[in-house]
Motif scaffolding. Structure first.
Motif, PDB file in Angstrom:
ATOM      1  N   SER A 143       0.828  -1.197   0.000  1.00 44.21           N
ATOM      2  CA  SER A 143       0.000   0.000   0.000  1.00 44.21           C
ATOM      3  C   SER A 143       0.870   1.258   0.000  1.00 44.21           C
ATOM      4  CB  SER A 143      -0.910   0.007   1.224  1.00 44.21           C
ATOM      5  OG  SER A 143      -0.139   0.157   2.414  1.00 44.21           O
ATOM      6  N   GLY A 144       0.208   2.410  -0.119  1.00 42.36           N
ATOM      7  CA  GLY A 144       0.936   3.665  -0.049  1.00 42.36           C
ATOM      8  C   GLY A 144       1.609   3.856   1.291  1.00 42.36           C
ATOM      9  N   PHE A 145       0.962   3.381   2.355  1.00 41.42           N
ATOM     10  CA  PHE A 145       1.570   3.469   3.684  1.00 41.42           C
ATOM     11  C   PHE A 145       2.878   2.692   3.736  1.00 41.42           C
ATOM     12  CE2 PHE A 145       2.256   1.578   7.865  1.00 41.42           C
ATOM     13  CZ  PHE A 145       2.289   2.716   8.669  1.00 41.42           C
ATOM     14  N   GLY A 146       2.883   1.493   3.144  1.00 38.52           N
ATOM     15  CA  GLY A 146       4.091   0.680   3.134  1.00 38.52           C
ATOM     16  C   GLY A 146       5.226   1.341   2.379  1.00 38.52           C
ATOM     17  N   LEU A 147       4.894   1.992   1.263  1.00 44.31           N
ATOM     18  CA  LEU A 147       5.920   2.701   0.498  1.00 44.31           C
ATOM     19  C   LEU A 147       6.521   3.831   1.337  1.00 44.31           C
ATOM     20  CD1 LEU A 147       7.388   3.113  -2.178  1.00 44.31           C
ATOM     21  CD2 LEU A 147       5.490   4.576  -2.906  1.00 44.31           C
ATOM     22  N   GLY A 148       5.651   4.571   2.017  1.00 44.78           N
ATOM     23  CA  GLY A 148       6.151   5.631   2.884  1.00 44.78           C
ATOM     24  C   GLY A 148       6.984   5.080   4.021  1.00 44.78           C
ATOM     25  N   MET A 157       8.836   2.315   4.051  1.00 45.67           N
ATOM     26  CA  MET A 157      10.163   1.912   3.569  1.00 45.67           C
ATOM     27  C   MET A 157      11.036   3.122   3.279  1.00 45.67           C
ATOM     28  SD  MET A 157       9.494  -1.507   1.241  1.00 45.67           S
ATOM     29  CE  MET A 157       8.025  -0.938   0.382  1.00 45.67           C
ATOM     30  N   SER A 158      10.432   4.228   2.872  1.00 46.69           N
ATOM     31  CA  SER A 158      11.218   5.445   2.668  1.00 46.69           C
ATOM     32  C   SER A 158      11.735   5.978   3.997  1.00 46.69           C
ATOM     33  CB  SER A 158      10.371   6.503   1.956  1.00 46.69           C
ATOM     34  OG  SER A 158       9.351   7.004   2.805  1.00 46.69           O
ATOM     35  N   VAL A 159      10.942   5.809   5.065  1.00 49.94           N
ATOM     36  CA  VAL A 159      11.383   6.209   6.404  1.00 49.94           C
ATOM     37  C   VAL A 159      12.564   5.359   6.843  1.00 49.94           C
ATOM     38  CG1 VAL A 159      10.718   6.288   8.843  1.00 49.94           C
ATOM     39  CG2 VAL A 159       9.133   7.090   7.083  1.00 49.94           C
ATOM     40  N   ARG A 160      12.490   4.064   6.560  1.00 49.97           N
ATOM     41  CA  ARG A 160      13.580   3.162   6.919  1.00 49.97           C
ATOM     42  C   ARG A 160      14.872   3.536   6.197  1.00 49.97           C
ATOM     43  NH1 ARG A 160      13.069  -2.383   4.028  1.00 49.97           N
ATOM     44  NH2 ARG A 160      13.384  -0.871   2.346  1.00 49.97           N
ATOM     45  N   GLY A 203       7.101  14.883   2.529  1.00 48.74           N
ATOM     46  CA  GLY A 203       5.788  14.911   3.155  1.00 48.74           C
ATOM     47  C   GLY A 203       5.376  13.672   3.913  1.00 48.74           C
ATOM     48  N   VAL A 204       6.265  12.713   4.120  1.00 45.22           N
ATOM     49  CA  VAL A 204       5.929  11.513   4.881  1.00 45.22           C
ATOM     50  C   VAL A 204       5.965  11.834   6.375  1.00 45.22           C
ATOM     51  CG1 VAL A 204       6.598   9.144   5.422  1.00 45.22           C
ATOM     52  CG2 VAL A 204       6.846  10.000   3.085  1.00 45.22           C
ATOM     53  N   ASP A 205       4.924  11.462   7.096  1.00 48.24           N
ATOM     54  CA  ASP A 205       4.856  11.679   8.539  1.00 48.24           C
ATOM     55  C   ASP A 205       5.620  10.555   9.230  1.00 48.24           C
ATOM     56  OD1 ASP A 205       4.220  12.094  11.197  1.00 48.24           O
ATOM     57  OD2 ASP A 205       2.176  12.738  10.767  1.00 48.24           O
ATOM     58  N   VAL A 206       6.887  10.791   9.521  1.00 56.99           N
ATOM     59  CA  VAL A 206       7.774   9.760  10.048  1.00 56.99           C
ATOM     60  C   VAL A 206       7.282   9.244  11.397  1.00 56.99           C
ATOM     61  CG1 VAL A 206      10.104   9.269  10.858  1.00 56.99           C
ATOM     62  CG2 VAL A 206       9.765  10.630   8.788  1.00 56.99           C
ATOM     63  N   GLN A 207       6.966  10.147  12.318  1.00 56.97           N
ATOM     64  CA  GLN A 207       6.552   9.733  13.650  1.00 56.97           C
ATOM     65  C   GLN A 207       5.255   8.936  13.608  1.00 56.97           C
ATOM     66  OE1 GLN A 207       9.346   9.976  15.209  1.00 56.97           O
ATOM     67  NE2 GLN A 207       8.581  11.018  17.023  1.00 56.97           N
ATOM     68  N   ARG A 208       4.320   9.363  12.783  1.00 60.04           N
ATOM     69  CA  ARG A 208       3.037   8.653  12.682  1.00 60.04           C
ATOM     70  C   ARG A 208       3.245   7.247  12.138  1.00 60.04           C
ATOM     71  NH1 ARG A 208       0.046   7.898   8.220  1.00 60.04           N
ATOM     72  NH2 ARG A 208      -2.160   7.312   8.456  1.00 60.04           N
ATOM     73  N   ASN A 209       4.033   7.116  11.089  1.00 55.40           N
ATOM     74  CA  ASN A 209       4.269   5.799  10.499  1.00 55.40           C
ATOM     75  C   ASN A 209       4.941   4.861  11.492  1.00 55.40           C
ATOM     76  OD1 ASN A 209       3.255   7.005   8.237  1.00 55.40           O
ATOM     77  ND2 ASN A 209       4.902   6.363   6.872  1.00 55.40           N
TER      78      ASN A 209
END
Length: 335
Positions: free
Chosen positions: A174-179, A181-184, A194-200
């Motif tokens: 999903s889009g959440f998963g893509l975001g 992995m970008s955080v990782r 624009g990815v909410d790192v803390q929320r993810n």
């Protein structure tokens, strides 16, 4: 996708028929393997996809088990009906401690999780109403049908294992998963787009805690007894780290391979060869060193790349770069 559907159908059919296909000892062994696989997938979700390595996930195993035993015995309810309490309790604790822990980065987060686990274990040992160091028996076990006890545990463990794999596959596609992995890969770059790192990370931390808590509750339900030394044992997270790191961190296939190696070595060393548990630990350590030297990413990634395997891959293909020459010619014509 068709192969995944077929494989899932076969796995579900084997899960349903397992109690009639396997002997009692084999059924119990398969239940243990499936529970460790489910826990490993949850630890892999946190470390492999969110970049948060936890040395203290055994705290959620213990909280889930104690929550099940305490609520079931206190209210005289069947443990089967109380099982949802375990993930809810662990998710609540994870949500509470997430805010202070997320202020720490990398090794500091890992050590803080271990310290928190040790504090909770010490408090449980000193709590007389939780049995202290002696632990708690499951008095409400009389409310269960013991004739179907082992098959029920197997079905729960199998459902949990298949559910974690399938759930993570859908989540990471999903889009959440893509975001996530970008955080990782680079949390600062993820924030810049624009990815909410803390929320993810918060969502993944809570999910990982809930999954480990549920698996821990089912595991100690099978023993009908829980003690702080066993429930909060640091070996839980050591085993999960071995399974994930050897199989392939950040992949869904990796923990499956790691679980097979982990239990295969145990059966080979202690059962087939008749050696002591100490030699089993030596074998685990040797395998870990060899694999880390040969393939730091684990066994699955090089096998996947070499043979073109992609059973549960959740990676994305980068879009092709636009053809610059035609664009330049068009711009020249417009100019």
């Amino acid at each position: 996708m068709r192969a995944i559907v077929i494989s899932s159908t076969i796995a579900a059919a084997l899960l349903v028929a397992g109690p009639w296909l396997l002997g009692e000892g084999t059924l119990r062994f398969a239940t243990e393997c499936l529970l460790v696989l489910a826990m490993a997938q949850m630890w892999n979700l946190l470390a492999g996809y969110a970049g948060l390595v936890s040395f203290g996930h055994q705290v959620f195993v213990g909280i889930g088990a104690y929550g099940l035993f305490l609520i079931s015995d206190t209210f005289e309810l069947s443990p089967y009906w109380v099982l949802p309490v375990a993930p809810l309790a662990c998710a609540t604790v994870a949500a509470i401690i997430a805010l202070p822990l997320f202020r720490l980065r990398e090794a500091y987060f890992s050590i803080a999780m271990w310290v928190f686990s040790e504090i909770v274990a010490a408090l449980v040992m000193k709590a007389g109403w939780l049995g202290g160091t002696s632990g708690l028996p499951l008095k409400s076990s009389r409310l269960m049908d013991l004739d179907w006890f082992e098959p029920a545990l197997f079905w729960m463990a199998g459902t949990l294992a298949l559910g974690t794999i399938g759930g993570l596959f859908v989540l990471m596609r999903s889009g959440f998963g893509l975001g996530l992995m970008s955080v990782r890969d680079n949390d600062l770059a993820a924030m810049s787009v624009g990815v909410d790192v803390q929320r993810n990370r918060f969502i993944v931390f809570v999910l990982s805690a809930a999954g480990c808590g549920l698996a821990g509750a089912v595991s100690f339900l099978g023993n009908l007894y829980v003690s702080p030394a066993a429930a909060f044992d640091v070996n839980w997270v050591v085993y999960l780290m071995f399974v994930v790191m050897i199989g392939g961190i950040g992949t869904l296939e990796g923990p499956i391979i790691g679980t097979v190696i982990f239990f295969g070595l145990r059966e080979l060393i202690t059962d087939q060869l008749g050696l002591s548990a100490g030699w089993y630990l030596v074998a685990l350590g040797s395998v870990a060193v060899i694999v880390m030297l040969w393939s730091p990413r684990g066994l699955w990634p090089p096998l996947r790349d070499r043979f073109g395997l992609n059973f549960l891959g959740v990676g994305r293909t980068a879009p092709a770069a636009p053809a610059l020459a035609p664009l330049a010619d068009k711009a020249g014509q417009m100019g």
